[in-house]
Motif scaffolding. Sequence first.
Motif, PDB file in Angstrom:
ATOM      1  N   TYR A  26     -11.830  44.377 -41.689  1.00  0.00           N
ATOM      2  CA  TYR A  26     -11.122  43.089 -41.271  1.00  0.00           C
ATOM      3  C   TYR A  26     -10.920  42.753 -42.622  1.00  0.00           C
ATOM      4  O   TYR A  26     -11.650  42.024 -43.387  1.00  0.00           O
ATOM      5  N   GLY A  27      -9.692  42.679 -43.178  1.00  0.00           N
ATOM      6  CA  GLY A  27      -9.264  42.009 -44.181  1.00  0.00           C
ATOM      7  C   GLY A  27      -9.352  42.696 -45.737  1.00  0.00           C
ATOM      8  O   GLY A  27      -8.813  42.153 -46.658  1.00  0.00           O
ATOM      9  N   GLY A  28      -9.711  43.792 -45.934  1.00  0.00           N
ATOM     10  CA  GLY A  28      -9.978  44.541 -47.271  1.00  0.00           C
ATOM     11  C   GLY A  28     -10.943  43.925 -47.888  1.00  0.00           C
ATOM     12  O   GLY A  28     -11.782  43.172 -47.529  1.00  0.00           O
ATOM     13  N   ALA A  29     -10.832  44.022 -49.270  1.00  0.00           N
ATOM     14  CA  ALA A  29     -11.691  43.581 -50.298  1.00  0.00           C
ATOM     15  C   ALA A  29     -11.711  41.948 -50.168  1.00  0.00           C
ATOM     16  O   ALA A  29     -10.614  41.229 -49.879  1.00  0.00           O
ATOM     17  N   GLN A  68     -12.159  43.281 -31.627  1.00  0.00           N
ATOM     18  CA  GLN A  68     -11.078  43.440 -32.291  1.00  0.00           C
ATOM     19  C   GLN A  68      -9.965  42.975 -31.894  1.00  0.00           C
ATOM     20  O   GLN A  68      -9.125  42.181 -32.629  1.00  0.00           O
ATOM     21  N   ASP A  69      -9.589  42.983 -30.411  1.00  0.00           N
ATOM     22  CA  ASP A  69      -8.403  42.458 -30.003  1.00  0.00           C
ATOM     23  C   ASP A  69      -8.644  40.770 -29.504  1.00  0.00           C
ATOM     24  O   ASP A  69      -7.721  40.141 -29.588  1.00  0.00           O
ATOM     25  N   THR A  70      -9.880  40.925 -28.776  1.00  0.00           N
ATOM     26  CA  THR A  70      -9.941  39.462 -28.399  1.00  0.00           C
ATOM     27  C   THR A  70      -9.885  38.317 -29.347  1.00  0.00           C
ATOM     28  O   THR A  70      -9.638  36.927 -29.135  1.00  0.00           O
ATOM     29  N   VAL A  71     -10.614  38.540 -30.686  1.00  0.00           N
ATOM     30  CA  VAL A  71     -10.637  37.652 -31.543  1.00  0.00           C
ATOM     31  C   VAL A  71      -9.271  37.270 -32.014  1.00  0.00           C
ATOM     32  O   VAL A  71      -8.929  35.928 -32.444  1.00  0.00           O
ATOM     33  N   LEU A  72      -8.177  38.246 -32.045  1.00  0.00           N
ATOM     34  CA  LEU A  72      -6.926  37.915 -32.476  1.00  0.00           C
ATOM     35  C   LEU A  72      -5.968  37.519 -31.302  1.00  0.00           C
ATOM     36  O   LEU A  72      -4.765  37.591 -31.781  1.00  0.00           O
ATOM     37  N   GLY A  73      -6.620  37.456 -30.134  1.00  0.00           N
ATOM     38  CA  GLY A  73      -5.659  37.106 -29.125  1.00  0.00           C
ATOM     39  C   GLY A  73      -4.924  38.121 -28.549  1.00  0.00           C
ATOM     40  O   GLY A  73      -3.765  37.702 -28.066  1.00  0.00           O
ATOM     41  N   ARG A  74      -5.093  39.547 -28.614  1.00  0.00           N
ATOM     42  CA  ARG A  74      -4.345  40.468 -28.101  1.00  0.00           C
ATOM     43  C   ARG A  74      -4.727  40.928 -26.908  1.00  0.00           C
ATOM     44  O   ARG A  74      -6.002  41.169 -26.562  1.00  0.00           O
ATOM     45  N   LEU A 105     -12.648  35.369 -44.825  1.00  0.00           N
ATOM     46  CA  LEU A 105     -11.644  36.217 -43.972  1.00  0.00           C
ATOM     47  C   LEU A 105     -10.869  35.406 -43.000  1.00  0.00           C
ATOM     48  O   LEU A 105      -9.766  36.065 -42.644  1.00  0.00           O
ATOM     49  N   ALA A 106     -10.879  34.003 -42.800  1.00  0.00           N
ATOM     50  CA  ALA A 106     -10.204  33.302 -41.796  1.00  0.00           C
ATOM     51  C   ALA A 106      -8.837  33.605 -41.982  1.00  0.00           C
ATOM     52  O   ALA A 106      -7.910  33.827 -41.150  1.00  0.00           O
ATOM     53  N   PRO A 107      -8.137  33.456 -43.501  1.00  0.00           N
ATOM     54  CA  PRO A 107      -6.672  33.673 -43.623  1.00  0.00           C
ATOM     55  C   PRO A 107      -6.407  34.799 -43.207  1.00  0.00           C
ATOM     56  O   PRO A 107      -5.058  35.161 -42.633  1.00  0.00           O
ATOM     57  N   VAL A 108      -6.774  35.906 -43.390  1.00  0.00           N
ATOM     58  CA  VAL A 108      -6.561  37.232 -42.985  1.00  0.00           C
ATOM     59  C   VAL A 108      -6.507  37.578 -41.617  1.00  0.00           C
ATOM     60  O   VAL A 108      -5.456  38.209 -40.972  1.00  0.00           O
ATOM     61  N   LEU A 109      -7.456  37.052 -40.855  1.00  0.00           N
ATOM     62  CA  LEU A 109      -7.632  37.099 -39.450  1.00  0.00           C
ATOM     63  C   LEU A 109      -6.126  36.354 -38.880  1.00  0.00           C
ATOM     64  O   LEU A 109      -5.589  36.763 -37.859  1.00  0.00           O
ATOM     65  N   ALA A 110      -6.011  35.084 -39.562  1.00  0.00           N
ATOM     66  CA  ALA A 110      -4.898  34.395 -39.018  1.00  0.00           C
ATOM     67  C   ALA A 110      -3.398  35.019 -39.299  1.00  0.00           C
ATOM     68  O   ALA A 110      -2.665  35.077 -38.506  1.00  0.00           O
ATOM     69  N   PRO A 161      -0.888  30.432 -37.967  1.00  0.00           N
ATOM     70  CA  PRO A 161      -0.703  29.767 -39.428  1.00  0.00           C
ATOM     71  C   PRO A 161      -2.011  30.059 -40.175  1.00  0.00           C
ATOM     72  O   PRO A 161      -3.110  29.743 -39.447  1.00  0.00           O
ATOM     73  N   ALA A 162      -2.168  30.372 -41.529  1.00  0.00           N
ATOM     74  CA  ALA A 162      -3.517  30.462 -42.298  1.00  0.00           C
ATOM     75  C   ALA A 162      -3.991  29.140 -42.356  1.00  0.00           C
ATOM     76  O   ALA A 162      -3.394  27.976 -42.552  1.00  0.00           O
TER      77      ALA A 162
END
Length: 393
Positions: free
Chosen positions: A18-21, A157-163, A369-374, A380-381
């Motif tokens: 999630y999100g790289g470095a 992985q999917d439920t956190v992003l709403g997929r 990590l929140a902006p990357v997940l958004a 919106p981040a």
Amino acid sequence: MSDNMGPGPGPYDGAQGYGGAPGPYGGAQGYGGAPGWGGWGPPPAPKPGVIPLRPLDLGDVLSGAFATIGRGWKQLYGTAVAVYVLAALAVGGALVLAYSAVGDRLHEIIDLPPGEQPSWEQAQPLVVALASVWVFAVVVLLVSTAVVTAAVPAVLQDTVLGRPVVFGTVWRRAWGKVPAVVGTVLLTGLIALVPMALMMLGFMALMFSLVASLDGDGGGAAGGLAALGFLGLLATAPVVVWLWVRFSLAPHVVVFEGQGPIRSMRRSWDLVRGGWWRIFGISLLAYLMAAVVSFAIRQSIDVASAFPMAGGTAALDEGEDLTTFLVGMSGWFALAMVGQLVAQIVTSTFPQLVNGLLYVDQRMRNENLAPVLASAAGAPAPGPQPPAPPVAG
């Protein structure tokens, strides 16, 4: 975006999953930071999936776990049922093979005259067969539990992003990570070997001491050994609990970030730093909740199966055909197996859902990590809210 989080660019890819470095997103400062302009606080965090994209509290974690069950129960529980049923069939097949190989020896021992003890030549094949089935059952249970453990973060992985949660995607993500998850389970299980050995030593010495006391032989040495074993258990148990919490996020690192067992354990050690007590308390609560639900399920099954059992026994007492009793016993056994299966699924999924959300939470707290997940979710981040326009008049 790759499903297996392998190397490559993108919000899900790279060694960090999630999100790289974490560097480009603010390092350890995490979400929030300083208050917004003009004294305004940050706007509400986006919530594309089961959790808001901000550091989570206890209510967020538990509601996120239940929401994940609501959205992905078919994929999660379908995987668990398929895996555990196949495991039960495999162990049952091993028992049938063992019986076909040593059944004659078993009947020889059963048909021995009263008071005659079986020889080692007669008992050895039975001991070898039972030990082989036991080892096979342990391996099958370990692999099946690893598959279910890997399926939990695959669903998250999917439920956190709403997929949408797709069974094929979950299975592909989980199955590819099973060897590494097995490695983390085995390595973390080694931590408990010392206190378990001390507990067994203390228990066996205590039993020997009690038997010796009843026989009038004293048993003081065995009693001292039992006390030493239990004192060693009390001394090592806190260390084991501490290490268990430090490594509790390792299976989720395996799936989310694609790491191997050793690197996943190191990564879990780093993620837990600064949040040990919080992770310990929430994880313990999750395991207690799962244990209570499992106990209630087993008790309900026992109560439900008591009536056909009583009917079958009464029929046998009245002299009716033995088939009636066997049918009642088979029904009770089937209900018991279903209850055990449901209880096993609850205890192997819900605590892992909570731990998976704690993994995401620790990364939002420590690695922003929140902006990357958004961004991955198309939301919106999260950030500070701009100042409100001046009010005229």
